[in-house]
Scaffold this active site. Structure first.
Site, short mmCIF file in Angstrom:
data_model
loop_
_atom_site.label_atom_id
_atom_site.label_comp_id
_atom_site.label_asym_id
_atom_site.label_seq_id
_atom_site.Cartn_x
_atom_site.Cartn_y
_atom_site.Cartn_z
N LYS A 140 0.84 -1.23 -0.01
CA LYS A 140 0.17 0.02 0.05
C LYS A 140 0.82 1.24 -0.10
CE LYS A 140 -2.29 -0.64 3.62
NZ LYS A 140 -1.90 -2.08 4.12
N ARG A 199 11.31 -7.10 4.46
CA ARG A 199 11.51 -5.75 4.91
C ARG A 199 12.03 -5.63 6.31
NH1 ARG A 199 6.00 -2.40 5.16
NH2 ARG A 199 5.86 -3.19 7.16
N ARG A 259 -9.57 1.68 9.53
CA ARG A 259 -9.14 0.16 9.64
C ARG A 259 -10.36 -0.51 10.48
NH1 ARG A 259 -2.73 -1.31 9.31
NH2 ARG A 259 -2.24 0.81 8.49
N ARG A 280 -0.71 -8.75 13.45
CA ARG A 280 -1.07 -7.72 12.46
C ARG A 280 -1.83 -8.24 11.79
NH1 ARG A 280 4.59 -5.58 10.73
NH2 ARG A 280 3.34 -4.48 9.18
N ARG A 312 12.30 -2.39 10.87
CA ARG A 312 11.01 -1.93 11.71
C ARG A 312 10.85 -2.95 12.67
NH1 ARG A 312 5.73 -0.20 8.15
NH2 ARG A 312 4.85 -1.29 9.79
P1 ADP Z 1 0.96 -2.11 7.98
O1 ADP Z 1 -0.13 -1.97 7.24
O2 ADP Z 1 2.18 -2.65 7.25
O3 ADP Z 1 0.85 -2.94 9.23
P2 ADP Z 1 1.37 0.62 8.85
O4 ADP Z 1 2.56 1.40 8.70
O5 ADP Z 1 0.12 0.92 7.84
O6 ADP Z 1 1.75 -0.94 8.64
O7 ADP Z 1 0.87 0.74 10.18
C1 ADP Z 1 1.78 0.32 11.44
C2 ADP Z 1 0.70 0.12 12.61
O8 ADP Z 1 0.49 1.50 13.00
C3 ADP Z 1 -0.29 -0.61 12.78
O9 ADP Z 1 -0.02 -2.09 12.89
C4 ADP Z 1 -1.16 0.09 13.83
O10 ADP Z 1 -0.59 -0.19 15.29
C5 ADP Z 1 -0.97 1.62 13.62
N1 ADP Z 1 -2.01 2.07 12.94
C6 ADP Z 1 -1.86 2.54 11.30
N2 ADP Z 1 -3.06 2.87 11.12
C7 ADP Z 1 -3.81 2.64 11.97
C8 ADP Z 1 -5.40 2.88 11.97
N3 ADP Z 1 -6.08 3.31 11.04
N4 ADP Z 1 -5.84 2.53 13.13
C9 ADP Z 1 -5.19 1.87 14.25
N5 ADP Z 1 -3.96 1.79 14.12
C10 ADP Z 1 -3.36 2.21 13.15
#
Ligand code: ADP
Length: 192
Positions: A15, A129, A90, A146, A135
């Site tokens: 994404k 990654r 989400r 996740r 990370r």
């Molecule tokens: P990925 O989709 O690869 O897990 P992201 O960088 O999009 O990674 O998100 C990393 C973390 O940030 C998530 O695991 C969560 O803890 C937090 N996060 C991101 N977006 C949201 C959201 N919309 N609601 C709640 N937590 C979020």
């Protein structure tokens, strides 16, 4: 044309990369909640301290915290003509909150793009990654969590947006350029 677009998909579906490319082409900002949280963690802000505990465990940051942050971000001048949201909404509560935020200014979403990828592929990508970017939430057990949280809380949003008739499904497997091409043609087709 305004472009108010949401990009949905499991962690590791690509994404972030695609959001940046697409946003550039559409001339709107790519807004990644994950990136904003990570920037706050790096800057040791209050928000960063709150978010970090959840992120490190592979859990979602509480809705109130995330919603407030996104509401602020969407009020910035650069988002007035559109945006590409990567990683938000989400949860169903976030969907409702986004609807409310947009309705307040007479706006609505133009499209929700679901980037699909199978579980084995995304786990492999994320582990890779982890090696490249280091990370903290890319360890195998946190990756599993996740994905679980995604399937439980976010996957159901696909059906919800499908009912609204704004869902576009795009296959996330292949090279980055192939996926970008598919995304662009899906959005072009929808426009017509
Ligand atoms: P990925 O989709 O690869 O897990 P992201 O960088 O999009 O990674 O998100 C990393 C973390 O940030 C998530 O695991 C969560 O803890 C937090 N996060 C991101 N977006 C949201 C959201 N919309 N609601 C709640 N937590 C979020």
């Amino acid at each position: 044309m305004t472009a108010r677009i949401v990009l949905l998909g499991p962690p590791g579906a690509g994404k972030g990369t695609q959001a940046a490319r697409l946003a550039k082409r559409l001339g709107v900002p790519a807004i990644s909640t994950g990136d904003i949280f990570r920037a706050n963690v790096a800057q040791h802000t209050e928000l960063g301290r709150t978010a970090q505990r959840y992120m490190d465990a592979g859990e979602y940051v509480p809705d109130e915290v995330t919603n407030t942050m996104v509401a602020d971000r969407l009020q910035a001048a650069d988002a007035a003509e559109g945006f590409l949201l990567d990683g938000y909404p989400r949860t169903e509560a976030q969907v409702e909150e986004l609807d409310r935020m947009l309705a307040e200014s007479g706006q609505s979403l133009d499209a929700v793009v679901e980037l699909t990828a199978d579980v084995d592929e995304v786990v492999a990508r994320l582990l890779n990654r982890a090696v490249e970017q280091g990370r903290k939430d890319d360890t195998e057990s946190v990756i599993r969590r996740r994905l679980e949280v995604y399937l439980e809380q976010t996957a159901p949003l696909v059906a919800l947006y499908e009912q609204r008739g704004i869902l576009l499904g795009v296959d996330g497997l292949g090279t980055m350029d192939e996926v970008t091409g598919r995304l662009e043609s899906a959005l072009d087709r929808q426009e017509r």
